[in-house]
Design an enzyme around this catalytic site. Structure first.
Site, mmCIF file in Angstrom:
data_model
loop_
_atom_site.group_PDB
_atom_site.id
_atom_site.type_symbol
_atom_site.label_atom_id
_atom_site.label_comp_id
_atom_site.label_asym_id
_atom_site.label_seq_id
_atom_site.Cartn_x
_atom_site.Cartn_y
_atom_site.Cartn_z
ATOM 1 C CB ALA A 66 -0.895 -0.024 1.227
ATOM 2 N N GLY A 111 0.747 -4.971 1.071
ATOM 3 C CA GLY A 111 -0.469 -5.072 0.258
ATOM 4 C C GLY A 111 -0.221 -5.737 -1.092
ATOM 5 C CD GLU A 114 -2.079 -7.630 3.174
ATOM 6 O OE1 GLU A 114 -1.790 -6.477 2.783
ATOM 7 O OE2 GLU A 114 -2.609 -7.852 4.272
ATOM 8 C CD GLU A 134 1.905 -5.542 5.857
ATOM 9 O OE1 GLU A 134 2.751 -6.425 6.146
ATOM 10 O OE2 GLU A 134 1.161 -5.610 4.875
HETATM 11 N N1 DAK Z 1 4.600 3.231 -0.845
HETATM 12 C C1 DAK Z 1 4.961 4.387 -1.435
HETATM 13 N N2 DAK Z 1 6.102 4.550 -2.134
HETATM 14 C C2 DAK Z 1 6.923 3.486 -2.224
HETATM 15 C C3 DAK Z 1 6.601 2.224 -1.636
HETATM 16 C C4 DAK Z 1 5.370 2.124 -0.918
HETATM 17 N N3 DAK Z 1 4.955 0.982 -0.356
HETATM 18 N N4 DAK Z 1 7.615 1.377 -1.891
HETATM 19 C C5 DAK Z 1 8.516 2.070 -2.622
HETATM 20 N N5 DAK Z 1 8.098 3.327 -2.831
HETATM 21 C C6 DAK Z 1 8.768 4.389 -3.549
HETATM 22 C C7 DAK Z 1 9.967 4.907 -2.774
HETATM 23 O O1 DAK Z 1 9.563 5.853 -1.807
HETATM 24 C C8 DAK Z 1 10.783 5.522 -3.885
HETATM 25 O O2 DAK Z 1 10.225 6.779 -4.219
HETATM 26 P P1 DAK Z 1 11.170 8.084 -4.529
HETATM 27 O O3 DAK Z 1 11.991 8.276 -3.319
HETATM 28 O O4 DAK Z 1 11.978 7.666 -5.747
HETATM 29 O O5 DAK Z 1 10.196 9.190 -4.801
HETATM 30 C C9 DAK Z 1 10.540 4.594 -5.058
HETATM 31 O O6 DAK Z 1 9.339 3.888 -4.753
HETATM 32 C C10 DAK Z 1 11.649 3.566 -5.240
HETATM 33 O O7 DAK Z 1 11.838 2.925 -4.000
HETATM 34 P P2 DAK Z 1 13.287 2.800 -3.299
HETATM 35 O O8 DAK Z 1 14.166 3.933 -3.690
HETATM 36 O O9 DAK Z 1 13.052 2.580 -1.852
HETATM 37 O O10 DAK Z 1 13.840 1.476 -4.006
HETATM 38 P P3 DAK Z 1 14.841 0.403 -3.388
HETATM 39 O O11 DAK Z 1 15.180 -0.516 -4.520
HETATM 40 O O12 DAK Z 1 15.961 1.061 -2.655
HETATM 41 O O13 DAK Z 1 13.985 -0.409 -2.328
HETATM 42 C C11 DAK Z 1 12.016 -1.585 -1.500
HETATM 43 C C12 DAK Z 1 12.876 -1.162 -2.739
HETATM 44 C C13 DAK Z 1 10.744 -2.252 -2.030
HETATM 45 C C14 DAK Z 1 12.800 -2.569 -0.643
HETATM 46 C C15 DAK Z 1 11.705 -0.293 -0.676
HETATM 47 O O14 DAK Z 1 11.149 0.678 -1.564
HETATM 48 C C16 DAK Z 1 10.698 -0.559 0.420
HETATM 49 O O15 DAK Z 1 11.060 -1.073 1.478
HETATM 50 N N6 DAK Z 1 9.455 -0.152 0.188
HETATM 51 C C17 DAK Z 1 8.394 -0.269 1.177
HETATM 52 C C18 DAK Z 1 7.931 -1.696 1.282
HETATM 53 C C19 DAK Z 1 6.878 -1.869 2.322
HETATM 54 O O16 DAK Z 1 7.106 -1.599 3.511
HETATM 55 N N7 DAK Z 1 5.716 -2.311 1.888
HETATM 56 C C20 DAK Z 1 4.611 -2.502 2.777
HETATM 57 C C21 DAK Z 1 3.809 -1.247 2.800
HETATM 58 S S1 DAK Z 1 2.637 -1.320 4.088
HETATM 59 C C22 DAK Z 1 -4.633 -0.997 5.689
HETATM 60 C C23 DAK Z 1 -4.618 -2.111 4.934
HETATM 61 C C24 DAK Z 1 -3.453 -2.509 4.302
HETATM 62 C C25 DAK Z 1 -2.290 -1.800 4.449
HETATM 63 C C26 DAK Z 1 -2.320 -0.685 5.196
HETATM 64 C C27 DAK Z 1 -3.483 -0.268 5.818
HETATM 65 N N8 DAK Z 1 -5.805 -0.589 6.359
HETATM 66 C C28 DAK Z 1 -6.716 -1.605 6.815
HETATM 67 C C29 DAK Z 1 -5.993 0.757 6.718
HETATM 68 C C30 DAK Z 1 -1.108 -2.245 3.797
HETATM 69 C C31 DAK Z 1 0.096 -1.797 4.202
HETATM 70 C C32 DAK Z 1 1.296 -2.002 3.404
HETATM 71 O O17 DAK Z 1 1.313 -2.566 2.329
#
Ligand code: DAK
Length: 260
Positions: A66, A111, A114, A134
């Site tokens: 997400a 997400g 998921e 998460e």
């Molecule tokens: N959201 C927004 N932007 C993201 C992103 C994300 N999940 N993942 C990556 N990006 C963006 C980065 O911010 C970066 O943007 P700029 O800085 O270039 O503007 C760009 O994509 C490239 O990412 P990186 O520079 O970080 O690339 P790397 O190769 O260094 O790293 C990575 C790749 C995938 C390991 C890293 O980007 C990362 O750790 N990303 C986050 C992964 C993550 O934590 N995903 C889980 C998100 S939490 C809900 C229901 C569901 C959810 C929430 C609430 N409710 C019931 C309310 C779900 C939650 C989630 O999915």
């Protein structure tokens, strides 16, 4: 419907839906989820579509989760609405009348993992990475990860992934049954398409009922599930495609299914 975050291509009974926000690693924001919901509703109404493939744009990510920048500013009620929409989209995919294949071409985190879990079949490229990170953000999986992951890989392995936020590679995902098969990146879509085309040649009504039997039956105890399967099996005998399939076999020719 105007699509700014998805690409949808329909070809030979296969619809390919590509989540198209490569600069944010295809992270799911509100607009993307709204487009996905409407897109899957439209595709469900199109009887010419027999299989859907979902993938991510670019070479790096399926869906990195997400959208964290979108979620950061949410208050509890907006968070609840966002979560509700995510669940609705994933249930729409899970209950989509025909099979949905996830072609996982890179990061499938949070997400994104998921989303893949809501699909019927998961195929991965060798550079794919999976996880429910998460807990690193101080939240729990919110699009069904705590429920679907244990059902697919078993409770112990799901617990390890969910509690630790560990990221695993495609080989490990295949070993634990999270994905069916792993391909070289350049072959992923070729293989997913070949499987989709094969499924598309089968009796469409039968494939639809198979999906219903597996999905609904798995929510029942075995006795009820077998009675349920018997009912669906009986339904097949009121279809023209059952007559055609069996006639074609006996006449040693390929069947020509009409979805009737
Ligand atoms: N959201 C927004 N932007 C993201 C992103 C994300 N999940 N993942 C990556 N990006 C963006 C980065 O911010 C970066 O943007 P700029 O800085 O270039 O503007 C760009 O994509 C490239 O990412 P990186 O520079 O970080 O690339 P790397 O190769 O260094 O790293 C990575 C790749 C995938 C390991 C890293 O980007 C990362 O750790 N990303 C986050 C992964 C993550 O934590 N995903 C889980 C998100 S939490 C809900 C229901 C569901 C959810 C929430 C609430 N409710 C019931 C309310 C779900 C939650 C989630 O999915």
């Amino acid at each position: 419907m105007e699509l700014n975050n998805l690409l949808v291509v329909k070809e030979e009974a296969i619809a390919t839906v590509t989540i198209n926000r490569p600069k944010a690693l295809n992270a799911l924001n509100l607009d993307t989820l709204l487009e996905m919901r409407d897109c899957f509703k439209d595709l469900a109404a199109d009887r010419s579509i027999r299989v859907v493939i979902i993938t991510g744009s670019g070479e790096k990510a399926f869906v990195a989760g997400a959208d964290i920048s979108f979620m950061q500013g949410l208050d509890p009620s907006a968070g609840k609405a966002f979560g509700k929409l995510g669940h609705e989209v994933l249930r729409t995919i899970e209950n989509f009348p025909q099979p949905v294949i996830a072609a996982i071409n890179g990061f499938a985190l949070g997400g994104g993992c998921e989303l893949a879990l809501s699909c019927d079949i998961r195929m991965a490229s060798s550079n794919a990475k999976f996880g429910q990170p998460e807990v690193n953000l101080g939240i729990i999986p919110g699009f069904g990860g705590t429920q679907r992951l244990p059902r697919i890989v078993g409770k112990g392995i799901a617990n390890e992934l969910i509690f630790s936020g560990n990221i695993i590679d495609a080989e490990e995902a295949c070993r634990i049954g999270l994905v069916n098969r792993v391909f070289a990146p350049e072959n992923l879509m070729i293989e997913c398409r070949a499987l989709a085309l094969k499924i598309a040649t089968r009796g469409p009504g039968a494939v639809r009922l198979c999906k219903e039997a597996v999905n609904n039956g798995m929510e029942m105890d075995l006795n009820r599930a077998c009675v349920y399967e018997a009912d669906l099996f009986a339904q097949c005998f009121s279809s023209a495609d059952q007559k055609e399939g069996m006639s074609a076999f006996l006449e040693k020719r390929a069947p020509s299914f009409q979805d009737k």
